[in-house]
Design a protein around this motif. Structure first.
Motif, PDB file in Angstrom:
ATOM      1  N   ASP A 188       0.849  -1.191   0.000  1.00  0.00           N
ATOM      2  CA  ASP A 188       0.000   0.000   0.000  1.00  0.00           C
ATOM      3  C   ASP A 188       0.888   1.245   0.000  1.00  0.00           C
ATOM      4  N   CYS A 189       0.799   2.021  -1.072  1.00  0.00           N
ATOM      5  CA  CYS A 189       1.605   3.243  -1.198  1.00  0.00           C
ATOM      6  C   CYS A 189       0.749   4.491  -1.025  1.00  0.00           C
ATOM      7  N   THR A 190      -0.470   4.352  -0.458  1.00  0.00           N
ATOM      8  CA  THR A 190      -1.347   5.524  -0.347  1.00  0.00           C
ATOM      9  C   THR A 190      -1.015   6.356   0.895  1.00  0.00           C
ATOM     10  N   ALA A 191      -0.373   5.764   1.897  1.00  0.00           N
ATOM     11  CA  ALA A 191      -0.037   6.524   3.110  1.00  0.00           C
ATOM     12  C   ALA A 191       1.400   7.050   2.998  1.00  0.00           C
ATOM     13  N   GLN A 192       1.789   7.889   3.927  1.00  0.00           N
ATOM     14  CA  GLN A 192       3.138   8.472   3.929  1.00  0.00           C
ATOM     15  C   GLN A 192       4.196   7.366   3.922  1.00  0.00           C
ATOM     16  N   THR A 193       3.984   6.366   4.791  1.00  0.00           N
ATOM     17  CA  THR A 193       4.935   5.247   4.877  1.00  0.00           C
ATOM     18  C   THR A 193       4.269   3.996   4.298  1.00  0.00           C
ATOM     19  N   PRO A 194       4.855   3.407   3.244  1.00  0.00           N
ATOM     20  CA  PRO A 194       4.225   2.219   2.646  1.00  0.00           C
ATOM     21  C   PRO A 194       4.176   1.031   3.607  1.00  0.00           C
ATOM     22  N   ARG A 195       3.232   0.118   3.316  1.00  0.00           N
ATOM     23  CA  ARG A 195       3.018  -1.032   4.198  1.00  0.00           C
ATOM     24  C   ARG A 195       2.677  -2.254   3.345  1.00  0.00           C
ATOM     25  N   ILE A 196       3.174  -3.416   3.741  1.00  0.00           N
ATOM     26  CA  ILE A 196       2.827  -4.659   3.036  1.00  0.00           C
ATOM     27  C   ILE A 196       1.457  -5.123   3.525  1.00  0.00           C
ATOM     28  N   LEU A 197       0.505  -5.245   2.594  1.00  0.00           N
ATOM     29  CA  LEU A 197      -0.840  -5.722   2.956  1.00  0.00           C
ATOM     30  C   LEU A 197      -0.949  -7.235   2.802  1.00  0.00           C
ATOM     31  N   ARG A 198      -0.208  -7.778   1.819  1.00  0.00           N
ATOM     32  CA  ARG A 198      -0.202  -9.246   1.618  1.00  0.00           C
ATOM     33  C   ARG A 198       1.217  -9.660   1.323  1.00  0.00           C
ATOM     34  N   PRO A 199       1.827 -10.503   2.185  1.00  0.00           N
ATOM     35  CA  PRO A 199       3.183 -10.969   1.889  1.00  0.00           C
ATOM     36  C   PRO A 199       3.188 -11.840   0.638  1.00  0.00           C
ATOM     37  N   GLY A 200       4.305 -11.859  -0.058  1.00  0.00           N
ATOM     38  CA  GLY A 200       4.397 -12.670  -1.284  1.00  0.00           C
ATOM     39  C   GLY A 200       5.828 -13.117  -1.514  1.00  0.00           C
ATOM     40  N   VAL A 201       6.065 -13.640  -2.703  1.00  0.00           N
ATOM     41  CA  VAL A 201       7.404 -14.155  -3.025  1.00  0.00           C
ATOM     42  C   VAL A 201       8.465 -13.071  -2.893  1.00  0.00           C
ATOM     43  N   LEU A 202       8.092 -11.850  -3.236  1.00  0.00           N
ATOM     44  CA  LEU A 202       9.022 -10.742  -3.073  1.00  0.00           C
ATOM     45  C   LEU A 202       9.017 -10.392  -1.592  1.00  0.00           C
ATOM     46  N   GLY A 203      10.137 -10.624  -0.903  1.00  0.00           N
ATOM     47  CA  GLY A 203      10.150 -10.597   0.559  1.00  0.00           C
ATOM     48  C   GLY A 203      10.217  -9.192   1.153  1.00  0.00           C
ATOM     49  N   ARG A 204       9.824  -9.126   2.435  1.00  0.00           N
ATOM     50  CA  ARG A 204       9.815  -7.875   3.194  1.00  0.00           C
ATOM     51  C   ARG A 204      11.183  -7.194   3.199  1.00  0.00           C
ATOM     52  N   GLU A 205      12.240  -8.003   3.375  1.00  0.00           N
ATOM     53  CA  GLU A 205      13.587  -7.451   3.486  1.00  0.00           C
ATOM     54  C   GLU A 205      13.995  -6.739   2.195  1.00  0.00           C
ATOM     55  N   ALA A 206      13.751  -7.367   1.053  1.00  0.00           N
ATOM     56  CA  ALA A 206      14.123  -6.781  -0.244  1.00  0.00           C
ATOM     57  C   ALA A 206      13.374  -5.460  -0.458  1.00  0.00           C
ATOM     58  N   ILE A 207      12.107  -5.423  -0.056  1.00  0.00           N
ATOM     59  CA  ILE A 207      11.307  -4.201  -0.219  1.00  0.00           C
ATOM     60  C   ILE A 207      11.832  -3.100   0.697  1.00  0.00           C
ATOM     61  N   ALA A 208      12.142  -3.458   1.947  1.00  0.00           N
ATOM     62  CA  ALA A 208      12.648  -2.470   2.909  1.00  0.00           C
ATOM     63  C   ALA A 208      13.970  -1.877   2.431  1.00  0.00           C
ATOM     64  N   VAL A 209      14.836  -2.709   1.856  1.00  0.00           N
ATOM     65  CA  VAL A 209      16.152  -2.239   1.394  1.00  0.00           C
ATOM     66  C   VAL A 209      15.981  -1.205   0.272  1.00  0.00           C
TER      67      VAL A 209
END
Ligand code: TXA
Ligand code: MG
Length: 340
Positions: A188-209
């Motif tokens: 979700d990119c609608t708020a100031q800070t994006p948030r993962i709504l559904r985890p998937g193959v593309l992992g949290r760590e890669a997105i955070a980096v």
């Protein structure tokens, strides 16, 4: 009977014409198969909800051939979306942004945001490019399964679940098994800070980096609502990704103990079990398969395994619970929704 075809150039051109005419086209992506229709045609989109049996307030993901086409369906293109799109598109990532007025509310379940995705699969790419050349180029597509059932990673699973609900003029493009096997990561990119709504193959760590390199943070996951924490009955209306056959997900020792108890009480029962180290002395009547020990391999096979076993007439399906590690986050998410 709906046509299921290998996607030659001529078949992809036929599929693009079918989308322009308001038809349904099932197409492979690298994650799962999608049940597609022209996202800018309300009539075409309503056919998706009918075929899938899905409530109309559940939003659909809109697929496009490239990032520029995706940004064109946003009211504005936030920095977080730009940053993630450049790093991960085409790929297994869906970005939620405020929608442009061109996107019908029928696609977004009445919300003013829209989910956008640029898939990497060559057949999805060819279809989206062909449709952009002669139509809107925007294809709304949920996973190509009946609402609440297991997602489809092979054309045969789509045929088994959806063909009774598709028209003769609709098409299924058979691009073979999906390489990733679990749905895209939704951010979700609608708020100031994006948030993962559904985890998937593309992992949290890669997105955070990637976000950190753009000077942005990643919000913590929303706490699980009480509704998702209570046991779910497999196949009930509020369960997702669920086989119709009852499903247990348990640590290996508990799984073996409970299955032994079950077959002692139900000697005629047929049970299928997926364990990381197999089960050499399993009781008669228990069909055992060895599960891949890595999350990528496991995610690739999970839905195919569940769909096969669901159709094979077992009385009970059992999966050994994967380890509680970050790399298994997407798998845990799907198993939590599927099992009770
Ligand atoms: O990998 C995938 O994402 C597959 C392929 C076909 O692209 N599609 C898929 O679609 O899984 P579906 O409809 O089964 O799941 C869409 C997910 C849901 O969790 C939905 O809530 C979320 O995306 N979503 C879509 N639009 C949204 C929006 N505007 N706001 C919040 N969540 C949204
Ligand atoms: Mg789905």
């Amino acid at each position: 009977m709906v046509q299921c075809l290998r996607p030659s150039d001529a078949v992809v051109a036929q599929a693009a014409r079918s989308l322009s005419a308001g038809g349904l086209v099932v197409f492979p992506t690298e994650t799962v198969y999608g049940l597609g229709a022209d996202a800018l045609s309300e009539g075409a989109v309503s056919r998706i909800f009918q075929a899938k049996g899905r409530p109309t307030d559940h939003p659909l993901i809109v697929h496009l051939a490239d990032g520029a086409a995706a940004a064109g369906l946003a009211d504005h293109w936030p920095r977080a979306a730009d940053c993630l799109a450049r790093a991960f598109w085409p790929g297994p990532l869906t970005l939620i942004v405020r929608k442009s007025s061109r996107v019908p509310l029928a696609v977004t379940g009445g919300q003013d945001s829209v989910g956008l995705r640029v898939p990497a699969h060559p057949v999805a790419q060819s279809l989206l490019k062909a449709f952009a050349a002669q139509g809107s180029g925007a294809v709304a597509a949920p996973s190509a399964n009946r609402f609440g059932q297991v997602s489809a990673t092979r054309a045969e699973d789509v045929v088994a679940q959806l063909s009774p609900f598709m028209a003769e003029t609709d098409l299924i493009l058979d691009g073979g098994p999906c390489t990733e096997g679990l749905e895209s990561t939704v951010v979700d990119c609608t708020a100031q800070t994006p948030r993962i709504l559904r985890p998937g193959v593309l992992g949290r760590e890669a997105i955070a980096v990637v976000l950190a390199a753009c000077g942005l943070g990643l919000a913590a996951p929303l706490p699980k609502t009480p509704d998702t924490a209570v046991p779910r009955v497999s196949g009930s209306l509020d369960s997702h990704y669920a086989p119709r056959t009852p499903l247990w997900v348990l640590p290996a020792t508990a799984l073996r103990d409970r299955v032994c108890g079950y077959v002692a009480r139900h000697p005629q029962a047929r049970v299928a079990a997926w364990l990381f180290s197999g089960w050499p002395d399993a009781p008669p009547g228990v069909h055992v398969a060895v599960a891949p020990a890595d999350p990528i391999g496991y995610g690739r096979l999970l839905y195919a395994q569940l769909n096969d076993w669901d159709r094979a007439g077992f009385d009970l399906l059992c999966l050994e619970a994967p380890p509680p590690l970050a790399a298994w986050e997407a798998v845990h998410d799907r198993l939590r929704r599927a099992a009770f």
